[in-house]
Design a protein around this motif. Structure first.
Motif, mmCIF file in Angstrom:
data_model
loop_
_atom_site.group_PDB
_atom_site.id
_atom_site.type_symbol
_atom_site.label_atom_id
_atom_site.label_comp_id
_atom_site.label_asym_id
_atom_site.label_seq_id
_atom_site.Cartn_x
_atom_site.Cartn_y
_atom_site.Cartn_z
ATOM 1 N N UNK A 103 10.560 49.423 -13.279
ATOM 2 C CA UNK A 103 9.986 49.087 -12.002
ATOM 3 C C UNK A 103 11.196 48.386 -11.110
ATOM 4 N N UNK A 104 11.575 47.302 -11.545
ATOM 5 C CA UNK A 104 12.421 46.445 -10.776
ATOM 6 C C UNK A 104 13.827 47.624 -10.518
ATOM 7 N N UNK A 105 14.431 48.172 -11.228
ATOM 8 C CA UNK A 105 15.429 49.030 -11.249
ATOM 9 C C UNK A 105 15.126 50.127 -9.978
ATOM 10 N N UNK A 106 13.838 50.592 -10.023
ATOM 11 C CA UNK A 106 13.628 51.317 -9.010
ATOM 12 C C UNK A 106 13.550 50.726 -7.566
ATOM 13 N N UNK A 107 12.926 49.552 -7.750
ATOM 14 C CA UNK A 107 13.060 48.612 -6.314
ATOM 15 C C UNK A 107 14.213 48.421 -5.765
ATOM 16 N N UNK A 108 15.370 48.149 -6.957
ATOM 17 C CA UNK A 108 16.798 47.823 -6.423
ATOM 18 C C UNK A 108 17.442 49.181 -5.947
ATOM 19 N N UNK A 113 16.538 49.341 -2.061
ATOM 20 C CA UNK A 113 17.320 48.571 -1.221
ATOM 21 C C UNK A 113 18.689 48.714 -1.336
ATOM 22 N N UNK A 114 19.349 48.630 -0.033
ATOM 23 C CA UNK A 114 20.659 48.989 0.084
ATOM 24 C C UNK A 114 21.338 47.617 0.473
ATOM 25 N N UNK A 115 20.595 46.513 0.328
ATOM 26 C CA UNK A 115 21.357 45.197 0.477
ATOM 27 C C UNK A 115 21.840 44.535 -0.773
ATOM 28 N N UNK A 116 23.120 44.667 -0.820
ATOM 29 C CA UNK A 116 24.043 44.035 -2.037
ATOM 30 C C UNK A 116 23.666 42.935 -2.497
ATOM 31 N N UNK A 117 23.272 41.763 -1.495
ATOM 32 C CA UNK A 117 22.894 40.618 -1.949
ATOM 33 C C UNK A 117 21.452 40.497 -2.694
#
Length: 108
Positions: A39-44, A47-51
């Motif tokens: 689920x977290x990988x999907x959330x990552x 987002x396109x924010x590298x930080x």
């Protein structure tokens, strides 16, 4: 005839990370942790924010290796962090042992 599945025989190999001269055990991934990571990988990916991606990776590592403080993880170089992420998300079969680990294993 009795069929028997001994799940204790399938216990994962112990995996450790050495940082600052201290060995830290990598917790084996449970089903619950796997689902959460997916689920977290999907959330990552959303987002396109590298930080934000790095912050989420650091959080995941701190949950997998709780003996390494987030402050320490934040002080790693990007090369170290990338290597640690790759190690944590890999399976033991994917990781090539270091020379030190091979020597320790041979001495057993």
């Amino acid at each position: 005839m009795t069929n028997l599945l001994n799940l204790d025989e399938l216990a994962p190999a112990k995996r450790t990370v050495t940082l600052g001269g201290t060995s830290h055990e990598v917790k084996p991934m449970t089903v619950e942790a796997f689902v959460r990571r997916q689920r977290e990988a999907k959330d990552v990916d959303d987002t396109t924010d590298p930080a934000e991606q790095i912050e989420r990776a650091v959080k995941m590592i701190s949950e997998t290796i709780p003996t390494i403080k987030i402050e320490v993880l934040n002080g790693l170089t990007m090369e170290q962090l990338t290597a640690l992420i790759n190690f944590v998300v890999s399976t033991p079969d994917d990781v090539k042992p270091t020379e030190e680990a091979e020597t320790a294993e041979a001495g057993k």
